[in-house]
Scaffold this active site. Structure first.
Site, mmCIF file in Angstrom:
data_model
loop_
_atom_site.group_PDB
_atom_site.id
_atom_site.type_symbol
_atom_site.label_atom_id
_atom_site.label_comp_id
_atom_site.label_asym_id
_atom_site.label_seq_id
_atom_site.Cartn_x
_atom_site.Cartn_y
_atom_site.Cartn_z
ATOM 1 N N HIS A 123 0.859 -1.197 0.000
ATOM 2 C CA HIS A 123 0.000 0.000 0.000
ATOM 3 C C HIS A 123 0.889 1.240 0.000
ATOM 4 O O HIS A 123 1.457 1.605 1.022
ATOM 5 C CB HIS A 123 -0.891 -0.018 1.250
ATOM 6 C CG HIS A 123 -1.880 1.103 1.315
ATOM 7 N ND1 HIS A 123 -3.187 0.906 1.676
ATOM 8 C CD2 HIS A 123 -1.762 2.442 1.070
ATOM 9 C CE1 HIS A 123 -3.827 2.064 1.657
ATOM 10 N NE2 HIS A 123 -2.977 3.012 1.300
ATOM 11 N N HIS A 164 1.570 5.382 -1.570
ATOM 12 C CA HIS A 164 1.206 6.587 -2.329
ATOM 13 C C HIS A 164 2.490 7.221 -2.848
ATOM 14 O O HIS A 164 3.365 7.584 -2.058
ATOM 15 C CB HIS A 164 0.487 7.597 -1.422
ATOM 16 C CG HIS A 164 -0.800 7.078 -0.872
ATOM 17 N ND1 HIS A 164 -2.010 7.253 -1.500
ATOM 18 C CD2 HIS A 164 -1.059 6.344 0.246
ATOM 19 C CE1 HIS A 164 -2.973 6.668 -0.784
ATOM 20 N NE2 HIS A 164 -2.412 6.108 0.273
ATOM 21 N N LYS A 208 -9.404 -0.003 -5.702
ATOM 22 C CA LYS A 208 -9.421 0.599 -4.369
ATOM 23 C C LYS A 208 -10.725 1.329 -4.117
ATOM 24 O O LYS A 208 -11.063 2.264 -4.844
ATOM 25 C CB LYS A 208 -8.239 1.568 -4.241
ATOM 26 C CG LYS A 208 -8.179 2.340 -2.928
ATOM 27 C CD LYS A 208 -7.694 1.470 -1.792
ATOM 28 C CE LYS A 208 -7.774 2.158 -0.441
ATOM 29 N NZ LYS A 208 -6.688 3.075 -0.174
ATOM 30 N N HIS A 231 -10.518 1.230 1.902
ATOM 31 C CA HIS A 231 -10.274 2.166 3.002
ATOM 32 C C HIS A 231 -11.511 2.084 3.889
ATOM 33 O O HIS A 231 -12.539 2.681 3.583
ATOM 34 C CB HIS A 231 -10.071 3.591 2.482
ATOM 35 C CG HIS A 231 -9.748 4.563 3.577
ATOM 36 N ND1 HIS A 231 -8.544 5.210 3.681
ATOM 37 C CD2 HIS A 231 -10.467 4.947 4.670
ATOM 38 C CE1 HIS A 231 -8.533 5.964 4.767
ATOM 39 N NE2 HIS A 231 -9.696 5.826 5.384
ATOM 40 N N HIS A 267 -4.620 -0.746 5.965
ATOM 41 C CA HIS A 267 -4.104 -0.006 7.127
ATOM 42 C C HIS A 267 -4.947 -0.188 8.392
ATOM 43 O O HIS A 267 -5.487 0.770 8.951
ATOM 44 C CB HIS A 267 -3.934 1.482 6.824
ATOM 45 C CG HIS A 267 -5.023 2.097 5.966
ATOM 46 N ND1 HIS A 267 -6.341 2.029 6.277
ATOM 47 C CD2 HIS A 267 -4.955 2.786 4.797
ATOM 48 C CE1 HIS A 267 -7.048 2.642 5.346
ATOM 49 N NE2 HIS A 267 -6.227 3.105 4.430
ATOM 50 N N ASP A 284 1.316 2.493 3.508
ATOM 51 C CA ASP A 284 0.470 3.692 3.391
ATOM 52 C C ASP A 284 1.335 4.944 3.514
ATOM 53 O O ASP A 284 0.871 5.988 3.985
ATOM 54 C CB ASP A 284 -0.670 3.711 4.416
ATOM 55 C CG ASP A 284 -1.775 4.693 4.018
ATOM 56 O OD1 ASP A 284 -1.779 5.150 2.854
ATOM 57 O OD2 ASP A 284 -2.619 5.001 4.868
HETATM 58 O O1 DOR Z 1 -3.498 9.381 5.914
HETATM 59 C C1 DOR Z 1 -3.828 9.084 4.789
HETATM 60 N N1 DOR Z 1 -3.241 9.646 3.711
HETATM 61 N N2 DOR Z 1 -4.782 8.184 4.621
HETATM 62 C C2 DOR Z 1 -5.277 7.909 3.409
HETATM 63 O O2 DOR Z 1 -6.160 7.099 3.325
HETATM 64 C C3 DOR Z 1 -4.809 8.638 2.222
HETATM 65 C C4 DOR Z 1 -3.466 9.142 2.408
HETATM 66 C C5 DOR Z 1 -3.059 10.162 1.364
HETATM 67 O O3 DOR Z 1 -3.289 9.917 0.169
HETATM 68 O O4 DOR Z 1 -2.514 11.197 1.728
HETATM 69 ZN ZN ZN Z 2 -3.449 4.994 1.594
#
Ligand code: DOR
Ligand code: ZN
Length: 321
Positions: free
Chosen positions: A10, A12, A90, A127, A161, A233
């Protein structure tokens, strides 16, 4: 200590300069990662999927991005076309976190999509939070997980998460539920975020919770539970946006050094959590890559581009070679 083919389930990465700034810290430690699609606009069609994957490949080496697309009411033809090129879809409840405004308003609306995903063997990544009180949101979402797991018994569903102990119990009850655990939900509690001076760099969704939740998560990870997989995450935001309240912990730079300390030499369980469980649960086939950690003091970076990493400046006992 040598880890075989670590996978971050997971992640980003964002786009453009932010992606170029942060991606070296992931490819240095991971052979592959599941890439989240909550960009603006979201990754929710073939063209966007291909251009985003190309951008990641152009900025990495010996690294396999496993692409996710953003849940919407896809047609059967779209799903047939996407199936081969994605890892999962997702599901973000609308408005629940960063860039999720276009998310799902009512789960019933996507039942036809879930039906086809189940047939095609496309996993569902979720999520799982309601709009309730912030500390109760994951627990309240448990009923949704249970309904999905019952209504689609052949659909593999990933509870992303996990930060609430209650959700872990569902792993035993439903064969088709899996979980990812982040570094911050594994090692921190609400006290780290708000118990002393407010630390906005530990603010994320779902919010980090109680010592009891943390202990339960640690127990599942320490016993090498087959359905529990590492998903960082890691979610970078500029310091400016963090101070405006953006949710997300940029943990990527410190992951393996921090986990090496957590597992205290139990490499076997570390290996399962960081790779084997995910590969076995989801038949992930990516080129193997060995990552070596040596016992040598290492200091986490203070800043990466415009982003402050988790535990910036902290000293660790292990260093990634
Ligand atoms: O804390 C988070 N940041 N939770 C999420 O689900 C998305 C993520 C983000 O993309 O910044
Ligand atoms: Zn995430």
């Amino acid at each position: 200590m040598i880890l075989n083919t670590p996978i971050d389930m997971h992640l980003h990465l964002r786009e453009g300069k932010m992606l170029r700034d942060v991606i070296p810290y992931t490819i240095n430690q991971f052979a592959a990662a599941v890439i989240m699609p909550n960009l603006v606009p979201p990754v929710d069609n073939r063209q966007r999927l291909e251009s985003y994957k190309e951008e990641i490949l152009a900025n990495s080496e010996n690294f396999t991005p496993l692409m996710n697309v953003f849940m919407r009411e896809y047609t059967e033809d779209e799903l047939l076309d996407l199936a081969e090129d994605i890892f999962a879809i997702k599901l973000y409840p609308a408005g629940i976190t960063t860039n999720s405004e276009g998310g799902v308003k009512s789960i019933e609306n996507i039942y036809p999509v879930l039906e086809i995903m189940q047939e095609l063997g496309i996993p569902l990544s979720v999520h799982g939070e309601t709009n309730g009180f912030v500390l109760d949101r994951e627990r309240e979402f448990a009923v949704v997980y249970e309904k999905l797991a019952r209504d689609f018994p052949k659909l593999k569903i990933i509870m992303e998460h996990v930060g609430t102990a209650d959700l872990l119990g569902l792993l035993e009850e439903y064969e088709n539920l899996y979980a990812t655990v982040t570094l911050h939900h594994l090692l921190l509690t609400l006290d780290d975020l708000a118990g002393g001076m407010l630390n906005p760099h530990f603010f994320c969704k779902p919010i980090i919770k109680t010592p009891a939740d943390k202990l339960k998560i640690q127990e599942y990870v320490k016993k090498g539970h087959k359905k529990v997989m590492f998903g960082s995450d890691s979610a970078p935001h500029t310091i400016k946006n963090k101070l405006k309240g953006a949710a997300g912990v940029f943990s990527a730079p410190v992951i393996l050094p921090a986990l090496a300390e957590f597992f205290e030499g139990d490499i076997e369980t570390f290996q399962k959590f960081i790779s084997d469980n995910a590969r076995e649960n989801f038949n992930i086939e990516v080129p193997e890559r060995k990552i070596e950690l040596i016992e040598e003091e290492w200091t986490a970076p203070y800043i990466v581009g415009e982003v402050k990493p988790m535990w910036a400046g902290k000293k660790f006992r292990y260093k990634v070679l």
